[in-house]
Design an enzyme around this catalytic site. Structure first.
Site, short mmCIF file in Angstrom:
data_model
loop_
_atom_site.label_atom_id
_atom_site.label_comp_id
_atom_site.label_asym_id
_atom_site.label_seq_id
_atom_site.Cartn_x
_atom_site.Cartn_y
_atom_site.Cartn_z
N ARG A 55 0.88 -1.17 0.00
CA ARG A 55 0.00 0.00 0.00
C ARG A 55 0.91 1.21 0.00
O ARG A 55 1.69 1.41 0.94
CB ARG A 55 -0.93 -0.01 1.22
N HIS A 70 -6.98 0.30 -6.72
CA HIS A 70 -7.24 -0.57 -5.58
C HIS A 70 -7.82 -1.88 -6.15
O HIS A 70 -9.01 -2.18 -5.97
CB HIS A 70 -8.23 0.11 -4.62
N GLN A 110 -9.81 -4.53 -4.02
CA GLN A 110 -11.13 -4.03 -3.63
C GLN A 110 -12.14 -4.30 -4.73
O GLN A 110 -13.22 -4.84 -4.49
CB GLN A 110 -11.03 -2.52 -3.35
N ASP A 152 -17.69 6.04 -2.32
CA ASP A 152 -16.46 6.01 -1.51
C ASP A 152 -16.27 7.42 -0.94
O ASP A 152 -16.93 8.37 -1.38
CB ASP A 152 -15.27 5.59 -2.39
N CYS A 187 -16.57 0.75 -0.15
CA CYS A 187 -15.34 -0.01 0.14
C CYS A 187 -14.92 0.11 1.60
O CYS A 187 -14.19 -0.73 2.09
CB CYS A 187 -14.23 0.46 -0.77
N ARG A 235 -13.47 -9.35 0.91
CA ARG A 235 -12.06 -9.01 0.66
C ARG A 235 -11.20 -10.23 0.99
O ARG A 235 -10.28 -10.59 0.24
CB ARG A 235 -11.62 -7.82 1.52
#
Ligand code: CP
Ligand code: NVA
Length: 308
Positions: free
Chosen positions: A103, A130, A133, A223, A263, A291
Site C-alpha cells: 500500500r 485498488h 477491492q 467512496d 469499500c 475481501r
C-alpha cells in the site's frame, strides 16, 4: 508458472478474474463448512503499508494463515525507498517471500518495486488503483445479484482509485458502469484512453446527474470524498461533492432491489447517510468480508495452488 504481479486489474485477463472468483467461492464454501485446507504450506506473504488499513491488512494476513502459510507485516524499519535502492530492496525481498502486498502513497513506486521483484507484487491500494477491492466488489455483486453481464453499477462521487479499478473490473467482466461525478472529479483522459483500448467492450457513461446514474442500477457504490493523502483539499472536495451524497432521496430513484456498496471506511453524512449504509439492501459488510475470500482465491492462484 511465471511470476505475476497485480499492480492494476489491467494485469489480469477476464478468464483469470473468473478463475479467481471460482476458487474464492469454493474456498469460501469450505471455510463456512469449517474446512481450512493447507493449500500454501510454508509460503510467506510480506506486507508493506505506507498508509493505515484495517480490511486490506487483516484480510490478507488472515487469508494466508487459513491457507497454511505465514505473513510478515513490515514496518518502516525495512527502509523501502529510504535505506537502499528499490532495485536492491526488491531483489532481496524476493529471496525470502513468495508475494508482497504493498500500500503506497505513489502508484509509480509500486510499479518500480514490481519491476525489480521476482516474487509477486500485489497492489494493496495506491493513489491510482485498488485492484483487490474491485475484485471483492464484483464478487459481491455476483453473489447478491447473479450474472454480472446483466448488471449495472452506479458509482456516485469522486472517480478515485477505487472507481478506476471498478471501471477496469467492469470492462473485463461485462458490467455496465455509470459514473456520476462533477467534471473535475471524473476519470482523466490518459486513463480513459487506456480503458477504451484494453476494455473496448465497456459500457461506460459519465454524468453530472446521480439520478440518471442510478436508473436501472443493480448496485450503487460510493467512496469517501477525501481519500488518504488528499486532506489538504478537504474543504473544496466536501463542497463540490455535496450534491453526490448517496442518501434516501437518491435511493428513491434506484430500483428497490439495487444493492448498496462502499469499500469502507465510510464517512457518514458525507458520501453516504447512516440510513442508506444500514438499509436492507446494503451489502457493505458482506463486501468487506469478501475481501478475505477473494484475496484468498487470488493468492492461491498466484502462488500456484490452483491452475489459471
Ligand atoms: N477498503 C479498504 O481497503 O480498507 P482499508 O483501508 O481498511 O484496508
Ligand atoms: N479512496 C480511499 C479508499 C480507502 C480504502 C482512499 O484512497 O483513501
Amino acid at each position: 508458472m511465471a511470476t505475476k504481479h497485480v499492480v492494476t486489474l489491467f494485469d489480469l485477463t477476464a478468464e483469470q478474474i473468473e478463475r479467481v472468483f471460482e476458487v474464492s467461492a469454493e474456498l469460501k464454501r469450505k471455510l463456512q463448512a469449517g474446512v481450512r485446507e493447507s493449500l500454501l504450506p510454508g509460503r510467506v506473504l510480506a506486507l508493506i503499508f505506507e498508509k493505515p488499513s484495517l480490511r486490506t491488512r487483516v484480510s490478507f494476513e488472515t487469508a494466508i494463515t487459513h491457507l497454511g502459510g505465514g505473513s510478515l507485516f513490515l514496518g518502516d524499519d525495512v527502509g523501502w525507498g529510504k535505506r537502499e535502492p528499490t532495485k536492491d530492496f526488491g531483489r532481496v525481498l524476493s529471496e525470502y517471500v513468495d508475494a508482497v502486498v504493498v500500500r503506497s502513497k505513489s502508484h509509480s513506486s509500486i510499479e518500480d518495486l514490481a519491476s525489480h521483484c521476482s516474487c509477486s507484487v500485489i497492489n494493496g491500494l495506491s493513489d491510482l488503483a485498488h485492484p483487490c477491492q474491485a475484485l471483492a466488489d464484483l464478487f459481491t455483486m455476483r453473489e447478491r445479484r447473479g450474472n454480472l453481464s446483466k448488471q449495472k453499477l452506479a458509482y456516485i462521487g469522486d472517480a478515485n482509485n477505487v472507481a478506476r479499478s471498478l471501471a477496469i473490473a467492469c470492462g473485463k467482466m461485462d458490467v455496465e458502469l455509470a459514473v456520476a461525478a462533477p467534471p473535475e472529479h471524473r476519470f482523466d483522459k490518459p486513463f480513459l484512453e487506456r480503458l477504451s483500448r484494453e476494455c473496448p467492450q465497456l459500457k461506460l457513461t459519465e454524468t453530472a446527474d446521480p439520478i440518471a446514474a442510478v436508473n436501472n442500477a443493480t448496485a450503487i457504490y460510493t467512496d469517501v470524498w477525501v481519500s488518504m493523502g488528499q486532506e489538504a483539499e478537504s474543504a473544496a472536495r466536501l463542497k463540490t461533492l455535496a450534491p453526490y451524497q448517496v442518501n434516501e432521496e437518491l435511493m428513491k430513484h434506484a430500483p428497490s432491489d439495487a444493492i448498496v456498496l462502499h469499500c469502507l471506511p465510510a464517512r457518514r453524512d458525507e458520501e453516504i447517510t447512516d440510513g442508506v449504509f444500514e438499509c436492507a439492501q446494503s451489502a457493505i459488510i458482506q463486501q468487506a468480508g469478501n475481501r478475505m475470500h477473494v484475496q484468498k482465491g487470488l493468492i492461491a492462484c498466484l502462488l500456484g495452488a490452483f491452475s489459471w
